[in-house]
Design an enzyme around this catalytic site. Sequence first.
Site: not given
Ligand code: NDP
Ligand code: 8X3
Length: 254
Positions: A11-12, A36, A86, A152, A156, A187-188
């Site tokens: 949720a960061t 974080r 998530n 990756y 998934k 996102t990040e």
């Molecule tokens: P972000 O990088 O913005 O967020 C990722 C989140 O995961 C952060 O809050 C981070 O928190 C947390 N995280 C990562 N590694 C760890 C760890 N080792 N322990 C605890 N927390 C962790 O990316 P998204 O919001 O895009 O990603 C969220 C989810 O959505 C992921 O599962 C991603 O695979 C999925 N997703 C994203 C897509 C996209 O295009 N953005 C598309 C499809 C799926 P912190 O670093 O503070 O620990």
């Molecule tokens: C994140 C979307 O297309 O980079 O899961 O795999 S993609």
Amino acid sequence: MKNKIALVTGATSGIGQACALTLAKLGYDLIVTGRRAERLEEFKAKLPQGIRCLSLVFDVRDREQVEKILGNLPKEWSEIDVLINNAGNAHGLDPIQTGSISDWDAMLDINVKGLLYVSKAIIPGMTQRNSGCIINIGSIAGKEVYPNGNVYCASKHAVDALTQGMRMDLNPFGIKVMGIHPGLVETEFSLVRFKGDAQRASTVYQGYTPLVAQDIADIVAFALTRPAHVVLADLVVLPTAQASAQVIKKNILK
Ligand code: NDP
Ligand code: 8X3
């Protein structure tokens, strides 16, 4: 009457943070997690009045920490109604022959084993109460494989398989299990995938309109507000410009 409790991992930032804020607006008390700590503190300041929030700082890879922290929640936080798995990321985008083993370890340990560790800590309370809802954030990468996405995509695909397996095993307990599989969301995510290379990360989202985290949060809110007899089991959500993992209608800038 006390509010329902939702636990959101990761949720960061990004999708997790948008989901947490949206659930708070629906009246859920929140447990938010991430590594974080300062981000979680900043997040708390955004919450509507009257919403309780417990922030927990741990790495989902660390099995001992996950068990210790989630296994010893204060009593008033121990009955979790909704778990949003998530937390996750991609690390690298390399062909299998040159990929980095530490990137592979990170993706499998975080996206798959981390999700399992958290779920293992939360599910027993749900089965005891015969209620609960689990939403796993998968990906289009869990439905298709694309070049250089190898590990990756495997992680998934595992999330997709685990979502289906959880739905079957938890069926006798009336627990809802949902898989939401986004396409490209700005996102990040790409910043992490490309190890802080902001220039490369930004090109992923150029030439079309990607999803934003709130688009996924809105769908999570919709899923959670369905009647008791309805489960949104499996949903792929794409930007309109995206037809598959690799087919994206981009405006070519001349
Ligand atoms: P972000 O990088 O913005 O967020 C990722 C989140 O995961 C952060 O809050 C981070 O928190 C947390 N995280 C990562 N590694 C760890 C760890 N080792 N322990 C605890 N927390 C962790 O990316 P998204 O919001 O895009 O990603 C969220 C989810 O959505 C992921 O599962 C991603 O695979 C999925 N997703 C994203 C897509 C996209 O295009 N953005 C598309 C499809 C799926 P912190 O670093 O503070 O620990
Ligand atoms: C994140 C979307 O297309 O980079 O899961 O795999 S993609």
